[in-house]
Design a protein around this motif. Structure first.
Motif, PDB file in Angstrom:
ATOM      1  N   PRO A 126       3.900  12.074   5.917  1.00 18.24           N
ATOM      2  CA  PRO A 126       3.560  10.811   6.576  1.00 18.24           C
ATOM      3  C   PRO A 126       2.130  10.744   7.092  1.00 18.24           C
ATOM      4  CG  PRO A 126       5.741  11.543   7.260  1.00 18.24           C
ATOM      5  CD  PRO A 126       5.143  12.667   6.465  1.00 18.24           C
ATOM      6  N   GLY A 127       1.599  11.863   7.580  1.00 23.35           N
ATOM      7  CA  GLY A 127       0.234  11.843   8.098  1.00 23.35           C
ATOM      8  C   GLY A 127      -0.782  11.520   7.018  1.00 23.35           C
ATOM      9  N   THR A 128      -0.652  12.165   5.865  1.00 20.18           N
ATOM     10  CA  THR A 128      -1.550  11.876   4.753  1.00 20.18           C
ATOM     11  C   THR A 128      -1.400  10.433   4.297  1.00 20.18           C
ATOM     12  OG1 THR A 128      -1.510  14.176   3.987  1.00 20.18           O
ATOM     13  CG2 THR A 128      -2.153  12.496   2.384  1.00 20.18           C
ATOM     14  N   THR A 129      -0.145   9.982   4.192  1.00 23.48           N
ATOM     15  CA  THR A 129       0.105   8.608   3.757  1.00 23.48           C
ATOM     16  C   THR A 129      -0.504   7.604   4.728  1.00 23.48           C
ATOM     17  OG1 THR A 129       2.184   9.355   2.756  1.00 23.48           O
ATOM     18  CG2 THR A 129       1.909   6.989   3.073  1.00 23.48           C
ATOM     19  N   ALA A 130      -0.374   7.867   6.026  1.00 20.67           N
ATOM     20  CA  ALA A 130      -0.946   6.954   7.030  1.00 20.67           C
ATOM     21  C   ALA A 130      -2.462   6.891   6.908  1.00 20.67           C
ATOM     22  CB  ALA A 130      -0.539   7.412   8.432  1.00 20.67           C
ATOM     23  N   ARG A 131      -3.099   8.025   6.706  1.00 23.96           N
ATOM     24  CA  ARG A 131      -4.562   8.019   6.582  1.00 23.96           C
ATOM     25  C   ARG A 131      -5.007   7.264   5.333  1.00 23.96           C
ATOM     26  NH1 ARG A 131      -3.607  13.167   8.741  1.00 23.96           N
ATOM     27  NH2 ARG A 131      -3.512  14.151   6.678  1.00 23.96           N
ATOM     28  N   LEU A 132      -4.287   7.428   4.235  1.00 29.17           N
ATOM     29  CA  LEU A 132      -4.614   6.686   3.023  1.00 29.17           C
ATOM     30  C   LEU A 132      -4.433   5.184   3.242  1.00 29.17           C
ATOM     31  CD1 LEU A 132      -2.991   8.940   0.275  1.00 29.17           C
ATOM     32  CD2 LEU A 132      -5.421   8.630   0.711  1.00 29.17           C
ATOM     33  N   ALA A 133      -3.365   4.820   3.953  1.00 25.15           N
ATOM     34  CA  ALA A 133      -3.094   3.398   4.203  1.00 25.15           C
ATOM     35  C   ALA A 133      -4.211   2.761   5.028  1.00 25.15           C
ATOM     36  CB  ALA A 133      -1.750   3.236   4.907  1.00 25.15           C
ATOM     37  N   VAL A 134      -4.682   3.452   6.053  1.00 22.26           N
ATOM     38  CA  VAL A 134      -5.759   2.912   6.885  1.00 22.26           C
ATOM     39  C   VAL A 134      -7.057   2.796   6.084  1.00 22.26           C
ATOM     40  CG1 VAL A 134      -7.233   3.373   8.879  1.00 22.26           C
ATOM     41  CG2 VAL A 134      -4.768   3.632   9.062  1.00 22.26           C
ATOM     42  N   ARG A 135      -7.329   3.786   5.240  1.00 22.00           N
ATOM     43  CA  ARG A 135      -8.526   3.706   4.397  1.00 22.00           C
ATOM     44  C   ARG A 135      -8.435   2.533   3.418  1.00 22.00           C
ATOM     45  NH1 ARG A 135      -9.600   9.233   1.481  1.00 22.00           N
ATOM     46  NH2 ARG A 135     -11.382   8.019   0.699  1.00 22.00           N
ATOM     47  N   ALA A 136      -7.231   2.228   2.966  1.00 22.40           N
ATOM     48  CA  ALA A 136      -7.061   1.163   1.983  1.00 22.40           C
ATOM     49  C   ALA A 136      -7.099  -0.223   2.596  1.00 22.40           C
ATOM     50  CB  ALA A 136      -5.747   1.361   1.227  1.00 22.40           C
ATOM     51  N   GLU A 137      -6.576  -0.368   3.833  1.00 19.67           N
ATOM     52  CA  GLU A 137      -6.458  -1.716   4.394  1.00 19.67           C
ATOM     53  C   GLU A 137      -7.039  -1.885   5.792  1.00 19.67           C
ATOM     54  OE1 GLU A 137      -2.502  -3.097   5.066  1.00 19.67           O
ATOM     55  OE2 GLU A 137      -1.678  -1.097   5.384  1.00 19.67           O
ATOM     56  N   VAL A 172       0.827  -1.199   0.000  1.00 19.24           N
ATOM     57  CA  VAL A 172       0.000   0.000   0.000  1.00 19.24           C
ATOM     58  C   VAL A 172       0.868   1.259   0.000  1.00 19.24           C
ATOM     59  CG1 VAL A 172      -1.509   1.369   1.504  1.00 19.24           C
ATOM     60  CG2 VAL A 172      -2.085  -0.999   0.971  1.00 19.24           C
ATOM     61  N   LEU A 173       1.868   1.274   0.851  1.00 16.64           N
ATOM     62  CA  LEU A 173       2.730   2.453   0.949  1.00 16.64           C
ATOM     63  C   LEU A 173       3.505   2.672  -0.344  1.00 16.64           C
ATOM     64  CD1 LEU A 173       3.953   4.743   2.552  1.00 16.64           C
ATOM     65  CD2 LEU A 173       5.493   3.107   3.648  1.00 16.64           C
ATOM     66  N   ALA A 174       4.045   1.600  -0.919  1.00 15.34           N
ATOM     67  CA  ALA A 174       4.764   1.736  -2.189  1.00 15.34           C
ATOM     68  C   ALA A 174       3.833   2.243  -3.284  1.00 15.34           C
ATOM     69  CB  ALA A 174       5.383   0.397  -2.582  1.00 15.34           C
ATOM     70  N   ALA A 175       2.577   1.761  -3.285  1.00 15.25           N
ATOM     71  CA  ALA A 175       1.612   2.211  -4.288  1.00 15.25           C
ATOM     72  C   ALA A 175       1.313   3.705  -4.146  1.00 15.25           C
ATOM     73  CB  ALA A 175       0.323   1.404  -4.166  1.00 15.25           C
ATOM     74  N   VAL A 176       1.068   4.152  -2.917  1.00 11.09           N
ATOM     75  CA  VAL A 176       0.793   5.568  -2.678  1.00 11.09           C
ATOM     76  C   VAL A 176       1.974   6.426  -3.116  1.00 11.09           C
ATOM     77  CG1 VAL A 176       0.448   7.296  -0.868  1.00 11.09           C
ATOM     78  CG2 VAL A 176      -0.878   5.164  -0.838  1.00 11.09           C
ATOM     79  N   ARG A 177       3.175   5.992  -2.795  1.00 13.36           N
ATOM     80  CA  ARG A 177       4.364   6.757  -3.173  1.00 13.36           C
ATOM     81  C   ARG A 177       4.571   6.777  -4.684  1.00 13.36           C
ATOM     82  NH1 ARG A 177       8.314   4.683   1.827  1.00 13.36           N
ATOM     83  NH2 ARG A 177       7.609   6.297   3.305  1.00 13.36           N
ATOM     84  N   ALA A 178       4.232   5.688  -5.360  1.00 17.38           N
ATOM     85  CA  ALA A 178       4.381   5.655  -6.817  1.00 17.38           C
ATOM     86  C   ALA A 178       3.408   6.618  -7.485  1.00 17.38           C
ATOM     87  CB  ALA A 178       4.156   4.227  -7.327  1.00 17.38           C
ATOM     88  N   VAL A 179       2.165   6.638  -7.007  1.00 10.15           N
ATOM     89  CA  VAL A 179       1.191   7.577  -7.562  1.00 10.15           C
ATOM     90  C   VAL A 179       1.629   9.016  -7.294  1.00 10.15           C
ATOM     91  CG1 VAL A 179      -1.173   8.439  -7.363  1.00 10.15           C
ATOM     92  CG2 VAL A 179      -0.728   5.967  -7.441  1.00 10.15           C
ATOM     93  N   ALA A 180       2.054   9.287  -6.069  1.00 10.37           N
ATOM     94  CA  ALA A 180       2.512  10.643  -5.744  1.00 10.37           C
ATOM     95  C   ALA A 180       3.687  11.043  -6.618  1.00 10.37           C
ATOM     96  CB  ALA A 180       2.887  10.718  -4.264  1.00 10.37           C
ATOM     97  N   ASP A 181       4.602  10.129  -6.857  1.00  4.08           N
ATOM     98  CA  ASP A 181       5.758  10.416  -7.706  1.00  4.08           C
ATOM     99  C   ASP A 181       5.313  10.754  -9.125  1.00  4.08           C
ATOM    100  OD1 ASP A 181       8.638  10.478  -8.165  1.00  4.08           O
ATOM    101  OD2 ASP A 181       8.356   8.622  -9.298  1.00  4.08           O
ATOM    102  N   ALA A 182       4.301  10.045  -9.624  1.00  2.00           N
ATOM    103  CA  ALA A 182       3.795  10.343 -10.961  1.00  2.00           C
ATOM    104  C   ALA A 182       3.207  11.750 -11.042  1.00  2.00           C
ATOM    105  CB  ALA A 182       2.746   9.308 -11.358  1.00  2.00           C
ATOM    106  N   TYR A 183       2.706  12.254  -9.914  1.00  3.01           N
ATOM    107  CA  TYR A 183       2.163  13.611  -9.863  1.00  3.01           C
ATOM    108  C   TYR A 183       3.199  14.642  -9.416  1.00  3.01           C
ATOM    109  CZ  TYR A 183      -2.701  12.329 -10.769  1.00  3.01           C
ATOM    110  OH  TYR A 183      -3.858  11.916 -11.362  1.00  3.01           O
ATOM    111  N   GLY A 184       4.441  14.226  -9.234  1.00  4.83           N
ATOM    112  CA  GLY A 184       5.479  15.168  -8.809  1.00  4.83           C
ATOM    113  C   GLY A 184       5.365  15.585  -7.369  1.00  4.83           C
ATOM    114  N   LEU A 185       4.792  14.711  -6.510  1.00  8.01           N
ATOM    115  CA  LEU A 185       4.591  15.031  -5.105  1.00  8.01           C
ATOM    116  C   LEU A 185       5.320  14.037  -4.210  1.00  8.01           C
ATOM    117  CD1 LEU A 185       0.742  15.737  -4.948  1.00  8.01           C
ATOM    118  CD2 LEU A 185       2.580  17.440  -4.969  1.00  8.01           C
ATOM    119  N   ARG A 186       5.607  14.487  -3.000  1.00  7.39           N
ATOM    120  CA  ARG A 186       5.994  13.592  -1.906  1.00  7.39           C
ATOM    121  C   ARG A 186       5.003  13.855  -0.782  1.00  7.39           C
ATOM    122  NH1 ARG A 186      11.014  14.915  -1.214  1.00  7.39           N
ATOM    123  NH2 ARG A 186      11.966  13.141  -2.275  1.00  7.39           N
TER     124      ARG A 186
END
Length: 340
Positions: free
Chosen positions: A141-152, A124-138
């Motif tokens: 951690p707080g946003t990433t954690a919330r996305l991870a909990v929503r996903a799994e 999940v974390l690698a997926a979120v980071r890959a999408v963010a990288d495609a959009y030129g973002l990093r």
């Protein structure tokens, strides 16, 4: 928390680029239970044992004209990572003003599935980071954690830095930073329950009594003190106590033999995945003869027919006498570890 920071000049809306993300795994927990947060509310929480080794790489290729919810994932059974990618697309598109596009998410890595090493969070974390990288973002951690909990539904704290934290895995937030670092540890890894995968979310939700809340609070206090004083022996006692409490749900038949052989080989304790089968015998590398004790532990595991997996170090830089010992490992294979 910081906001998302651009990594490169904005990409034109008609020119999507692929993105890449990486994420580590862990080796189960040092402590897991139910703890009071700052407001006095009981929360499920855990402290993971970092592992430098297995991890996940994700490559996300946006497809022009593809609806944002149309994410194809390879391998096809990684539904949580696909869900995370869709959520990340919505967030990243909103923050950049660029089109929200679906695409193809490809996952590769070496994290064993179902053993309690954070394989789903790593995906999940690698997926979120890959999408963010495609959009030129990093993403922070707080946003990433919330996305991870929503996903799994429950997430390990792999998106955070190396500091040991008590993490509310079902809420995606830090309950406490327990200290700057773990004391040095030498860990001899193994598998309990014949390495059979465990469905984490199928385990009963904790409903602690007042006595159990006091017991978990005591373990939290003792772990905090162990980190403040660099006391590997105290950390080992906390990890063992937490692991023993978890056996009420897990019931690994090898657990007590593991504790006994750890005692015989001079270890400071044991740790386990509280929602899996991975386990480790903890040694203090500052005590002379640590490498020999690790060898004795491996032999004892073989004698008890408990599958050995790897020996590694955690905490500050490894003492010179133990440099390279983390390379002593057996591959994660079906033959060696009963993995499927």
């Amino acid at each position: 928390m910081t906001t998302s920071a651009p990594l490169a000049p904005p990409v034109p809306a008609d020119g999507p680029v692929p993105g890449t993300g990486h994420a580590p795994s862990h080796h189960g927990e040092l402590l897991q239970g139910v703890f009071l947060d700052a407001g006095g509310r009981p929360c499920a929480g855990l402290v993971t044992l970092p592992l430098a080794g297995p991890g996940t790489r994700a490559d996300f290729t946006p497809r022009p004209g593809t609806p944002p919810d149309a994410v194809t994932v390879l391998p096809g059974d990684r539904s949580k990572a696909a869900r995370a990618a869709r959520l990340a697309v919505a967030v990243c598109a909103g923050r950049t003003g660029r089109p929200a596009r679906g695409g193809t998410l490809r996952l590769t890595g070496t994290v064993p599935l179902g053993l309690g090493m954070g394989s789903s969070t790593s995906d999940v974390l690698a997926a979120v980071r890959a999408v963010a990288d495609a959009y030129g973002l990093r993403l922070d951690p707080g946003t990433t954690a919330r996305l991870a909990v929503r996903a799994e539904r429950a997430s390990d704290p792999l998106m955070l830095d190396a500091r040991p934290v008590l993490f509310a895995q079902r809420e995606g937030r830090v309950l406490e930073v327990l200290g700057p670092a773990l004391p040095p540890l030498l860990v001899v890894g193994c598998l309990l329950g014949d390495g059979a995968p465990v469905d984490t979310l199928a385990l009963p939700a904790p409903t602690p009594t007042e006595a159990e809340l006091r017991a978990y609070a005591d373990l939290r206090d003792r772990l905090r003190r162990a980190l403040a004083e660099g006391d590997a022996a105290l950390l080992g006692r906390v990890a063992t106590a937490s692991a023993r409490r978890a056996q009420r749900l897990l019931g690994h038949r090898e657990f007590e033999p593991l504790v006994a052989l750890a005692r015989r080989t001079g270890a400071v304790g044991v740790q386990i995945s509280h929602s899996g089968s991975v386990a480790g015998v903890l040694h203090d590398p500052a005590v002379p003869g640590a490498a020999a004790r690790a060898d004795a532990t491996r032999r004892a595991l073989d004698a008890h027919r408990i599958p050995y997996t790897r020996t590694f170090t955690a905490g500050p830089p490894t003492p010179a006498a133990l440099q390279g010992i983390h390379a002593v490992r057996r591959p994660w294979t079906e033959k060696a570890c009963s993995l499927h």
